[in-house]
Design a protein around this motif. Sequence first.
Motif, PDB file in Angstrom:
ATOM      1  N   HIS A   5       0.861  -1.190   0.000  1.00  0.00           N
ATOM      2  CA  HIS A   5       0.000   0.000   0.000  1.00  0.00           C
ATOM      3  C   HIS A   5       0.899   1.243   0.000  1.00  0.00           C
ATOM      4  N   GLU A  79      -5.913   1.435  -4.491  1.00  0.00           N
ATOM      5  CA  GLU A  79      -6.682   1.489  -3.242  1.00  0.00           C
ATOM      6  C   GLU A  79      -8.081   1.933  -3.642  1.00  0.00           C
ATOM      7  N   LEU A 105      -7.151  -4.267  -2.747  1.00  0.00           N
ATOM      8  CA  LEU A 105      -7.034  -3.412  -1.570  1.00  0.00           C
ATOM      9  C   LEU A 105      -8.249  -2.495  -1.517  1.00  0.00           C
ATOM     10  N   GLU A 107     -10.714   0.202   0.519  1.00  0.00           N
ATOM     11  CA  GLU A 107     -10.728   1.235   1.561  1.00  0.00           C
ATOM     12  C   GLU A 107     -12.160   1.532   1.994  1.00  0.00           C
ATOM     13  N   ALA A 134      -7.942  -2.026   3.790  1.00  0.00           N
ATOM     14  CA  ALA A 134      -6.930  -1.010   4.055  1.00  0.00           C
ATOM     15  C   ALA A 134      -7.196  -0.321   5.385  1.00  0.00           C
ATOM     16  N   GLN A 160      -4.975  -4.913   6.634  1.00  0.00           N
ATOM     17  CA  GLN A 160      -3.675  -4.244   6.579  1.00  0.00           C
ATOM     18  C   GLN A 160      -3.647  -3.078   7.546  1.00  0.00           C
ATOM     19  N   ASP A 193       1.636   2.958   3.470  1.00  0.00           N
ATOM     20  CA  ASP A 193       0.674   3.959   2.997  1.00  0.00           C
ATOM     21  C   ASP A 193       1.374   5.290   2.793  1.00  0.00           C
TER      22      ASP A 193
END
Length: 250
Positions: A5, A79, A105, A107, A134, A160, A193
């Motif tokens: 990420h 993401e 991934l 969010e 995420a 994550q 991130d």
Amino acid sequence: MIDLHCHILPGIDDGPDDLEGSLAMAREHVARGTGVVVATPHVGWDYPNTPEVIEAGVAEVNAALRAEGIELEVLAGAEVALTRAVDMSAEQLAGLRLGDGPWLLLEAPISVDSPGIEGLVGIVQSRGVRVLLAHPERCASFHTDPGLLERLVAAGCLAQVTAGALTGFFGRTVQGAARRYVDAGLIHVVASDAHDDAHRAPGMSAPMEEAGYGPLAPWMGADVPRALLDGVPVPPRPAFAPRPARRRRF
């Protein structure tokens, strides 16, 4: 280390503005022990990025890395905002998977408590992708419903955590949630991130060590990410005893 990420592509979301910014991030990644990065630009209503745009950005960055002699490999990913993902077809979602593996991934909304997350995640899963959540430690819905993450993991999701969350970068509430989730065995991946080379910088091992989770860093930062990219079963978590919480002094 493998960072699943990271917002390293230039000019397409809230990551670096230009290629020089991407290269600065890449140098920080290498200096902090990362060898593979999955570029995960935002895909949502504010950032309507497509697989084609992301692939072009990855190609540009990898060419620049080779030219500069920076030993970092960048793979394509995204993401994807939950509110956007539920409106996407199976084909569209497949084009945004991490490193062309089976995992997406995803969010969840960060700033508001959003009911119905489980149902929406289920819709995304039904379209043929596996879901890596995420940073749930930063999402209000997970704070107000303590059992939400456990139920989603039981339903096949993985989760994550952002490395900086474990050391308090996002505040004490987020730090507390992050530590509880790791201690409970509900977190499978650590990622940076990262958005730049200074304020939201790369790095996973050092925050893990600082937070007392150093023994889990190889599993969360290399073994599990590699399994997700390869589409193979996640290796078992190594034995780990969380350090006791500090008693407050009055």
